[in-house]
Write an enzyme that holds these catalytic residues in place. Structure first.
Site, PDB file in Angstrom:
ATOM      1  N   HIS A 144     -10.286  -4.267  11.038  1.00  0.00           N
ATOM      2  CA  HIS A 144     -10.918  -4.210   9.720  1.00  0.00           C
ATOM      3  C   HIS A 144     -12.263  -3.492   9.742  1.00  0.00           C
ATOM      4  O   HIS A 144     -13.015  -3.583   8.784  1.00  0.00           O
ATOM      5  CB  HIS A 144     -11.130  -5.618   9.159  1.00  0.00           C
ATOM      6  CG  HIS A 144      -9.869  -6.274   8.702  1.00  0.00           C
ATOM      7  ND1 HIS A 144      -8.945  -6.774   9.572  1.00  0.00           N
ATOM      8  CD2 HIS A 144      -9.356  -6.489   7.466  1.00  0.00           C
ATOM      9  CE1 HIS A 144      -7.934  -7.283   8.893  1.00  0.00           C
ATOM     10  NE2 HIS A 144      -8.146  -7.116   7.621  1.00  0.00           N
ATOM     11  N   GLU A 180       0.808  -1.229   0.000  1.00  0.00           N
ATOM     12  CA  GLU A 180       0.000   0.000   0.000  1.00  0.00           C
ATOM     13  C   GLU A 180       0.838   1.275   0.000  1.00  0.00           C
ATOM     14  O   GLU A 180       0.561   2.201  -0.746  1.00  0.00           O
ATOM     15  CB  GLU A 180      -0.939   0.029   1.219  1.00  0.00           C
ATOM     16  CG  GLU A 180      -2.207  -0.793   1.050  1.00  0.00           C
ATOM     17  CD  GLU A 180      -2.018  -2.248   1.397  1.00  0.00           C
ATOM     18  OE1 GLU A 180      -0.947  -2.607   1.931  1.00  0.00           O
ATOM     19  OE2 GLU A 180      -2.943  -3.049   1.141  1.00  0.00           O
TER      20      GLU A 180
END
Lengths: 354, 457
Positions: B260, B191
């Site tokens: 998450h 990322e």
């Protein structure tokens, strides 16, 4: 290692490796330089040196604020690399960036005025020493976060390839940045997609106050791309002929579509990490030795005289021209007004939406 | 005892699926692990395995049945000696197991799980008589990207699993086939690296759409988003900017716990140089994603996993682009204002329904864009109602509701008849346990209660 060795062989067989070069006694490949190239390199390196000395003085006078990282000692690296570039190529670096901007052909007045935070600085006074750009000259900054420019420079290479251009990007970073994770994230993508990225580690031996050996488990930084199949080599970054030879080879390697390449420039900064660095981590003698034996500008100066390509008088004229340019830049940067207060709110969005 | 085979959930947010095919017939012997059926969702096709030995006694849901709710009994497995003449309603349920399911089976909790009622025309300035197509948020996003990629060849998509896998949440479905691997780029799991690479490509004049599989992973890339994307235009005195979209699901999913499940709306909305968009309806997702791609600035485009599969009417127009920075009045009313965005709108609209039953007319505002924030629309509503409740799934401290409260103090203090009241996610990391997760999220009841409180009822 097999992959890295294969890459090294490919590199040796590439057209890029067949540049005319002489070999120094220690085996280093040196580029042939014409008289004009040698004089021009001398001129540009001296401009960077004198510019940085002046910036140091102006910092001491309180005209330049914040962080200010000088490039003195490393001049041969950017000047030699720049000699291999053509229009459309992109350059990006970290915060020790004044030399890169001058090498890219940016105006000394605009750079100095940015250092003093004035309205005619390259970033209208909003960027300062560490954050300057020139879209016109293909200089993409000037980045203040260590190693952040490495993915960005990889993106510049991605754009060149996406557009089908044979341009390359030069991404400079220091021996401190090589231990950041994003460097390896970038290496992986650059090789995976064979992007035309020349990565240049300017190994000036110290990451702020920490020597390379105290920070890096392996100190041959040219091998840091090997795990990703990126060929690399160490280059005498104090000898502009070695830099130019390596630059031409690396840039041609990229233009031929072979993907990224890594150059470790062995260089040295004479000044502290920034203006506020007392440099207690090394001896005065160490600095003096490099200065006396390896100074990049003195090397060229001596060769010009010995080869009779230039006389002392010729070089004095260059020195005088450089001093004039630097003094004029300093004068300009001292008297240029600060940005108008209304500039506080401009350039945040392209459409000034708020 | 006969064993019921239940419709399995194949992803954290799956609510229903199609029973595509039975691979075994009634009377067939099955062993544990045998594939007995194929289930289709809008994201993928998955196989259902038998969990026990026996005979497939009765198929309760024939193949080709669409929209079978998760946990519906679809068949019964009989053990040796049992016959089919049993009372199926009394059969002990046992969940079947999905083979190769990428995520654990689960159902979406909370009010948000039920699909919302289709709204009226999504935008007042859509020409009268415009035909509407019903499509999911997922399809609207895909169409927006495809349309912009056809229009401008500098637009490309990059991210994890966006190409060959067709998108981790199937948002980029079909883009690789239409635009090729040069413009639909599968990245490694990296990322920080690919966000920075995308910004670099944008500095060079391309228009990247960077997909984060979820915004939870964008924290790895935060430095490049904030320091490189948001600030470069300013630091270069306006010379060099980045026209880039960072998009992906944001906010709580379902049963995936603290790392998450979180809402980053407030984080990004804090940063000058970024625009932040968080739509709710498919039409808004489409029109605003097209606008975000064209925008010359970096845009954080916050989607929501639970909304992906929900359907809304979308105007059938060749080029449906909405302005960034404009809120939408989703439901007019005079008694109390409820302002929300993204999936928070689900609570807001349901609460308005509940309040209507008690003769309270709530005006519901969908912010759609968080930065720049449409303060004017909120203030105008408060001038009418004098009361306001903010709704978001994110944490209360320094949240979007807190920002709205501050703006109302500055811009509408004299119009307020009650304190601005926030309904937000609870001030805790998201727990895993189903009951605790439900408690951590806002509820419709909390919104109704807050609305009544500001009405002093």
């Amino acid at each position: 290692m097999a992959v890295a060795q294969n890459q090294a062989q490919d590199l040796a067989q590439s057209a890029a490796a067949r540049q005319p070069a002489v070999v120094r006694a220690d085996g280093a490949a040196l580029a042939n330089m014409t008289k004009e190239q040698e004089l021009s390199a001398y001129h540009l390196m001296l401009l960077i040196r004198r510019f940085e000395e002046k910036a140091g003085q102006m910092y001491g006078m309180g005209l330049i604020g914040g962080f200010c990282h000088l490039y003195i000692g490393q001049e041969a690296v950017v000047v030699g690399m720049q000699m291999a570039l053509k229009p459309g190529d992109a350059v990006i670096t970290g915060y020790r960036d004044h030399g890169h901007m001058l090498a890219c052909g940016m105006d000394a007045r605009g750079v100095m005025a940015e250092l003093t935070g004035r309205r005619n600085g390259y970033s209208k006074g909003k960027g300062g020493s560490m954050h300057m750009f020139s879209a016109e000259k293909g200089f993409f900054g000037g980045h203040g976060i260590v190693a952040a420019q490495v993915p960005l420079g990889t993106g510049l290479a991605f754009a060149a390839k996406y557009r089908g251009q044979d341009n390359v990007s030069l991404t400079y970073f220091g021996d401190g940045a090589v231990n950041q994770g994003q460097v390896y994230e970038s290496f992986n993508m650059a090789k995976l997609w064979n992007l035309p990225a020349v990565y240049i580690v300017e190994n000036n031996q110290y990451a702020m106050g920490t020597s390379l050996a105290r920070a890096s488990a392996t100190t041959n930084l040219s091998k840091r791309g090997a795990a990703h199949g990126i060929p690399g080599e160490q280059v005498d970054g104090m000898d502009i002929r070695a830099v130019k030879a390596a630059a031409e080879k690396a840039v041609a390697w990229c233009r031929e579509g072979n993907g990224p390449i890594l150059l470790e420039m062995l260089t040295y900064r004479y000044r502290g990490h920034s203006m506020s660095d007392p440099a207690k981590y090394r001896t005065r003698e160490e600095v003096e030795k490099v200065r006396n034996e390896h100074d990049p500008i003195e090397q060229v100066r001596r060769r010009l005289i010995e080869s009779k390509r230039a006389s002392e008088d010729d070089l004095k004229k260059i020195d005088a021209r450089v001093r004039d340019v630097v003094n004029e830049a300093a004068e300009f940067a001292t008297h240029d007004p600060e940005p108008d207060p209304s500039e506080l709110y401009t350039d945040i969005y392209a459409d000034e939406a708020r | 005892m006969p064993i019921q085979v239940l419709m399995p959930a194949l992803s954290p947010t799956m609510e229903k699926g199609n029973l595509a095919k039975w691979l075994k017939s009634e009377g067939d012997t099955v062993k544990a692990g045998d594939v007995i059926a194929e289930i289709e969702t809008d994201k993928a096709t998955m196989e259902v395995e038998a969990v026990d030995e026996g005979t497939l006694g009765k198929i309760l849901v024939p193949e080709g049945t669409a929209d079978v709710a998760v946990n519906t009994p679809i068949a019964v497995i009989l053990n040796d000696g049992e016959d089919g003449s049993v009372d199926y309603a009394s059969v002990k349920p046992e969940a079947s197991k999905a083979a190769a399911a990428p995520q654990q089976a689960r159902t979406a909790p909370s009010a948000a799980a039920e699909p919302p009622k289709p709204l009226a025309a999504p935008e007042p300035d859509v020409p009268e008589g415009t035909e509407m197509a019903t499509m999911t948020v997922r399809e609207a996003l895909r169409d927006a990207m495809a349309e912009e990629m056809r229009r401008d060849e500098t637009v490309f998509v990059m991210g994890e699993e966006v190409a060959e896998y067709q998108g981790a949440y199937k948002v980029t479905q079909g883009l690789l086939q239409e635009f090729g691997a040069q413009r639909v780029v599968d990245t490694p799991i990296t990322e920080h690296g690919f966000a920075g690479l995308g910004v670099g490509a944008a500095l060079a004049g391309l228009k990247p759409i960077v997909e984060f599989m979820t915004f939870n992973f964008a924290m790895q890339a935060m430095d490049q988003i904030i320091n490189s994307a948001a600030k470069t235009r300013y630091m270069s005195g306006g010379q060099i900017g980045s026209s880039i979209v960072f998009r992906g699901p944001n906010g709580a999913a379902a049963r995936v716990a603290a790392q998450h499940s979180q809402d980053f709306s407030a984080w990004y909305s804090h940063i000058p140089g970024l625009k932040v968009v968080a739509p709710y309806t498919a039409a808004d997702f489409k029109g605003l994603l097209k606008a975000a791609i064209r925008d010359p600035n970096p845009v954080i485009f916050l989607e929501n996993e639970i909304l992906y599969g929900q359907s809304f009417p979308v105007p059938k127009l060749d080029d449906y682009v909405l302005p960034i920075g404009k809120a939408r009045i989703a439901r007019p009313g005079n008694d109390v204002t409820i302002v929300s965005f993204s999936i928070g709108m689900t609570y807001a609209l349901k609460a308005a329904d509940e309040l209507a039953k008690e003769n309270v007319a709530a005006e519901v505002i969908d912010l759609r864009t968080l930065r720049p924030m449409d303060t004017e629309t909120i203030v105008e509503s408060v001038k009418k109602t004098g009361r306001i409740v903010t709704v978001e799934e994110g944490w209360p401290q320094s949240g979007i509701g807190a920002e709205i409260a501050a703006r109302l103090m500055e811009n509408a203090f004299d119009w307020l008849d009650a304190p601005v009241t926030r309904v937000a996610g609870k001030d805790v990391p998201m727990p895993y346990a189903a009951n605790l997760e439900k408690l951590a999220l806002p509820t419709v009841a909390e919104v109704v209660e807050a609305a009544k409180a500001v009405l002093y009822r």
